[in-house]
Design a protein around this motif. Structure first.
Motif, mmCIF file in Angstrom:
data_model
loop_
_atom_site.group_PDB
_atom_site.id
_atom_site.type_symbol
_atom_site.label_atom_id
_atom_site.label_comp_id
_atom_site.label_asym_id
_atom_site.label_seq_id
_atom_site.Cartn_x
_atom_site.Cartn_y
_atom_site.Cartn_z
ATOM 1 N N ALA A 82 0.687 -1.421 0.035
ATOM 2 C CA ALA A 82 0.092 0.076 0.060
ATOM 3 C C ALA A 82 0.782 1.274 -0.083
ATOM 4 O O ALA A 82 0.385 2.256 -0.801
ATOM 5 C CB ALA A 82 -1.014 0.164 1.084
ATOM 6 N N THR A 83 2.069 1.240 0.674
ATOM 7 C CA THR A 83 2.925 2.371 0.656
ATOM 8 C C THR A 83 3.503 2.762 -0.548
ATOM 9 O O THR A 83 3.470 3.925 -1.085
ATOM 10 C CB THR A 83 4.186 2.367 1.791
ATOM 11 N N GLU A 84 3.885 1.728 -1.097
ATOM 12 C CA GLU A 84 4.534 2.000 -2.524
ATOM 13 C C GLU A 84 3.275 2.270 -3.708
ATOM 14 O O GLU A 84 3.610 3.277 -4.369
ATOM 15 C CB GLU A 84 5.249 0.702 -3.217
ATOM 16 N N MET A 85 2.030 1.877 -3.436
ATOM 17 C CA MET A 85 1.014 2.142 -4.496
ATOM 18 C C MET A 85 0.827 3.702 -4.166
ATOM 19 O O MET A 85 0.498 4.582 -5.382
ATOM 20 C CB MET A 85 -0.204 1.255 -4.124
ATOM 21 N N ALA B 210 1.042 9.298 -5.945
ATOM 22 C CA ALA B 210 1.722 10.675 -5.804
ATOM 23 C C ALA B 210 2.700 11.124 -6.899
ATOM 24 O O ALA B 210 2.533 12.106 -7.576
ATOM 25 C CB ALA B 210 2.325 10.529 -4.427
ATOM 26 N N VAL B 211 3.435 10.186 -7.450
ATOM 27 C CA VAL B 211 4.531 10.626 -8.205
ATOM 28 C C VAL B 211 3.778 10.937 -9.893
ATOM 29 O O VAL B 211 4.050 11.624 -10.558
ATOM 30 C CB VAL B 211 5.557 9.172 -8.618
ATOM 31 N N GLY C 290 9.273 8.137 -1.889
ATOM 32 C CA GLY C 290 10.262 7.117 -1.849
ATOM 33 C C GLY C 290 11.244 7.347 -2.815
ATOM 34 O O GLY C 290 11.466 8.342 -3.664
ATOM 35 N N ASP C 291 12.283 6.542 -2.787
ATOM 36 C CA ASP C 291 13.660 6.524 -3.500
ATOM 37 C C ASP C 291 12.932 6.359 -5.040
ATOM 38 O O ASP C 291 13.582 7.075 -5.833
ATOM 39 C CB ASP C 291 14.498 5.375 -3.013
ATOM 40 N N ARG C 292 12.126 5.436 -5.315
ATOM 41 C CA ARG C 292 11.924 5.297 -6.560
ATOM 42 C C ARG C 292 11.141 6.454 -7.184
ATOM 43 O O ARG C 292 11.510 6.823 -8.455
ATOM 44 C CB ARG C 292 11.049 3.924 -6.808
ATOM 45 N N GLY C 293 10.285 7.013 -6.629
ATOM 46 C CA GLY C 293 9.624 8.332 -7.116
ATOM 47 C C GLY C 293 10.768 9.285 -7.181
ATOM 48 O O GLY C 293 10.478 10.106 -8.299
ATOM 49 N N ALA D 200 7.238 0.562 -15.917
ATOM 50 C CA ALA D 200 8.242 -0.297 -15.339
ATOM 51 C C ALA D 200 7.774 -0.380 -13.804
ATOM 52 O O ALA D 200 7.907 -1.505 -13.386
ATOM 53 C CB ALA D 200 9.533 0.162 -15.702
ATOM 54 N N TRP D 201 7.498 0.628 -13.117
ATOM 55 C CA TRP D 201 7.256 0.799 -12.023
ATOM 56 C C TRP D 201 5.981 -0.013 -11.566
ATOM 57 O O TRP D 201 5.832 -0.837 -10.583
ATOM 58 C CB TRP D 201 7.276 2.212 -11.310
ATOM 59 N N ARG D 202 5.007 0.284 -12.358
ATOM 60 C CA ARG D 202 3.707 -0.408 -12.329
ATOM 61 C C ARG D 202 3.955 -1.876 -12.536
ATOM 62 O O ARG D 202 3.204 -2.617 -11.588
ATOM 63 C CB ARG D 202 2.639 0.224 -13.352
ATOM 64 N N GLU D 203 4.547 -2.264 -13.568
ATOM 65 C CA GLU D 203 4.911 -3.591 -13.584
ATOM 66 C C GLU D 203 5.618 -4.409 -12.382
ATOM 67 O O GLU D 203 5.241 -5.484 -11.908
ATOM 68 C CB GLU D 203 5.602 -4.117 -14.894
ATOM 69 N N GLU D 204 6.787 -3.659 -11.708
ATOM 70 C CA GLU D 204 7.107 -4.213 -10.655
ATOM 71 C C GLU D 204 6.342 -4.272 -9.399
ATOM 72 O O GLU D 204 6.472 -5.385 -8.693
ATOM 73 C CB GLU D 204 8.578 -3.118 -10.494
ATOM 74 N N ILE D 205 5.662 -3.256 -9.382
ATOM 75 C CA ILE D 205 4.484 -3.492 -8.107
ATOM 76 C C ILE D 205 3.756 -4.624 -8.307
ATOM 77 O O ILE D 205 3.348 -5.379 -7.395
ATOM 78 C CB ILE D 205 3.897 -2.128 -8.016
ATOM 79 N N SER D 206 3.283 -4.874 -9.532
ATOM 80 C CA SER D 206 2.117 -5.910 -9.867
ATOM 81 C C SER D 206 3.005 -7.337 -9.597
ATOM 82 O O SER D 206 2.395 -8.323 -8.998
ATOM 83 C CB SER D 206 1.758 -5.939 -11.072
#
Length: 120
Positions: free
Chosen positions: A16-19, A24-25, A84-87, A106-112
């Motif tokens: 949830a935090t990463e989402m 936000a990004v 976060g760092d990724r953002g 790429a980030w969305r795919e990684e989260i999934s």
């Protein structure tokens, strides 16, 4: 692109935090793109990710956004934007000239792909 958070969606068990950081990004990118289009500006006019956050963070508490990132996502976030760092990496890459869409894809795919269902 909105993340499908439904119980049967690919992000149902994502962090949830990463989402929230992703949302936000994505919102910040939309703000910068809109600003660039309206003012003839470009990503390179920004110094770093923190400058973007500092510019748009006050809008989160305003009536214009009804306390949400945007009416499109209906995602509540605190007044302070945490990406976060990724953002930070993504926004800084955009400032350096990268296209935001493939970075966010790429980030969305990684989260999934890292989402894991709870053990039963």
């Amino acid at each position: 692109m909105t993340l499908n958070r439904s119980a049967d969606g690919p992000f149902a068990f994502a962090d949830a935090t990463e989402m929230a950081q992703y949302d936000a990004v994505e919102w910040l990118i939309d703000c910068v793109v809109g600003n660039n289009d309206n003012n003839g500006a470009s990503w390179s006019d920004w110094t770093d990710a923190q400058a973007i956050i500092s510019t748009y963070e006050p809008a989160h508490d305003g009536a214009e956004y009804n306390g949400k990132i945007s009416s499109r996502y209906e995602t509540e976030i605190p007044h302070h934007i945490a990406i976060g760092d990724r953002g930070h990496e993504i926004l800084n890459a955009c400032i350096a000239g990268a296209d935001p869409e493939p970075l966010m894809d790429a980030w969305r795919e990684e989260i999934s792909s890292t989402a894991t269902a709870p053990a039963v």
